[in-house]
Scaffold this active site. Structure first.
Site, PDB file in Angstrom:
ATOM      1  N   CYS A 213       0.865  -1.183   0.000  1.00 28.42           N
ATOM      2  CA  CYS A 213       0.000   0.000   0.000  1.00 28.42           C
ATOM      3  C   CYS A 213       0.902   1.234   0.000  1.00 28.42           C
ATOM      4  CB  CYS A 213      -0.990  -0.013   1.162  1.00 28.42           C
ATOM      5  SG  CYS A 213      -0.264   0.253   2.789  1.00 28.42           S
ATOM      6  N   ARG A 219      -3.540  -0.472   5.278  1.00 22.63           N
ATOM      7  CA  ARG A 219      -4.080  -1.534   4.438  1.00 22.63           C
ATOM      8  C   ARG A 219      -3.153  -2.746   4.291  1.00 22.63           C
ATOM      9  NH1 ARG A 219      -5.440   2.213  -0.621  1.00 22.63           N
ATOM     10  NH2 ARG A 219      -3.636   3.305   0.308  1.00 22.63           N
ATOM     11  N   ASP A 329      -8.208   3.925   0.743  1.00 23.63           N
ATOM     12  CA  ASP A 329      -7.350   4.220   1.884  1.00 23.63           C
ATOM     13  C   ASP A 329      -8.194   4.778   3.031  1.00 23.63           C
ATOM     14  OD1 ASP A 329      -5.325   4.829   3.605  1.00 23.63           O
ATOM     15  OD2 ASP A 329      -4.170   6.040   2.180  1.00 23.63           O
TER      16      ASP A 329
END
Length: 358
Positions: A213, A219, A329
């Site tokens: 990420c 994440r 996100d």
């Protein structure tokens, strides 16, 4: 011309000694009469299975239709080479092989739904095995219980005129037997020590999976933790034994966050799903990580572009974690958004693991 003559002898039921990088072997077609003669000259009890020898790694598909990711990686890294791999073969695949190869050949090549295969790293061996039209087994050229021959003179001294042909290509490079390993769902098992060490083979067969990420604090740490959880469930092992079972799961970010912890919201979201992120520390995406990883799952198309900017040749192994969708996100948002993000990642991870050839 000599190779063509030797292949014709083997296909016709004869016995031909030939060099590999380890020791000399005796090429024999996988037929009842040929194997009976081979057992007789080696003074070996009948009924034992010999190892199939192939000239090219790609030939393995003729005999093992479905292989695991770990087996594929080990073949890619260690073949051609001094390694015999014992593959498990499913009931369904065995039925297909019997139809394709016939009962006689299958009876000699497969034992208890498994088959041992060797791909030697020697130009004479490769040429001979590629030229043969029938499956070839090739035990070491020695009487049962004696040391394997490592040059043609030793072959002749043991077997005199009992062989139809001897291909003399000098002394073997390693002059010791190949390593024999069994590679199933569990840890790699060495059945016979040889030229390759157990440590090296474990390293060569380990599959590394990387989650990517942006900052490696939200994440990708959640994806890493959840992937480990569900992968260990599929393998029926504990998380701390995952590396022993041949898998590494890591995560990284396209930005260097300097070894920061996972966000508190990510920690809480994963804790609710049975995953502990308290020990996580962020790391930056590097050339080495990309090169060493066999699969790279990214959260967005921008992350995929970042990976390919590091290594354009990695395209085939870089995939969106959530299929065709991106994982938004959650940074800077509340716990509910993080919980939803973790649930999305959890579903995606389960789907990706179901696609893997474990």
């Amino acid at each position: 011309d000599v190779i063509a003559r030797a292949a014709a002898v083997v296909d016709g039921g004869g016995l031909v000694a030939f060099p590999t990088e380890t020791v000399y072997g005796i090429a024999c077609s996988a037929s009842t009469e040929s194997l009976r003669r081979l057992d007789h000259i080696k003074k070996r009890p009948p009924g034992k299975h010999y190892t199939l020898h192939i000239g090219s790694p790609a030939t393995v598909r003729r005999y093992v239709p479905h292989t695991s990711m770990r087996a594929d990686k080990l073949m890619r890294k260690a073949w051609p080479g001094p390694l015999t791999i014992v593959f498990d073969v499913s009931d369904q695949d065995m039925a297909k092989q019997r139809k394709r190869l016939g009962d006689e050949a299958c009876g000699h090549l497969y034992g208890q739904h498994s088959i041992g295969i060797r791909c030697p790293d020697n130009p004479v061996a490769t040429a001979l095995l590629d030229a043969c039209k029938r499956p070839v087994v090739a035990p070491s050229a020695n009487l049962s219980g004696d040391r394997p021959a490592t040059d043609a003179a030793s072959v002749v001294s043991q077997f005199a005129n009992q062989l139809d042909m001897v291909l003399d290509a000098g002394r073997c490079r390693f002059s010791q037997s190949s390593t024999v390993v069994k590679l199933g769902r569990g840890p790699l098992e060495v059945l016979r020590p040889g030229a390759y060490s157990e440590r090296l083979l474990a390293e060569l067969s380990t599959v590394q999976i990387l989650m990517v990420c942006t900052g490696n604090t939200c994440r990708s740490p959640m994806a890493e933790g959840l992937f480990r959880k569900h992968l260990t469930e599929k393998l029926d092992c504990k998380v701390d034994r995952l590396a022993e079972f041949g898998y590494k799961v890591l995560s990284a970010g396209t930005l260097d966050m300097g070894g920061g912890m996972a966000s508190s919201e990510a920690i809480n979201a994963c804790a609710a799903l049975g995953v502990d992120l308290l020990g996580h520390r962020s790391r930056a995406l590097t050339c080495e990580l990309v090169a060493d990883s066999d699969l790279i799952y990214v959260m967005s198309r921008a992350h995929r572009a970042a990976v390919l900017a590091i290594d354009p040749d990695a395209a085939d192994k870089v995939l969106l974690l959530a299929g065709d969708a991106e994982v938004p996100d959650p940074i800077g948002q509340g716990q509910r958004v993080f919980d939803e993000c973790a649930a999305t990642i959890d579903r995606a991870v389960k789907e990706r693991i179901s696609e893997l050839r474990i």
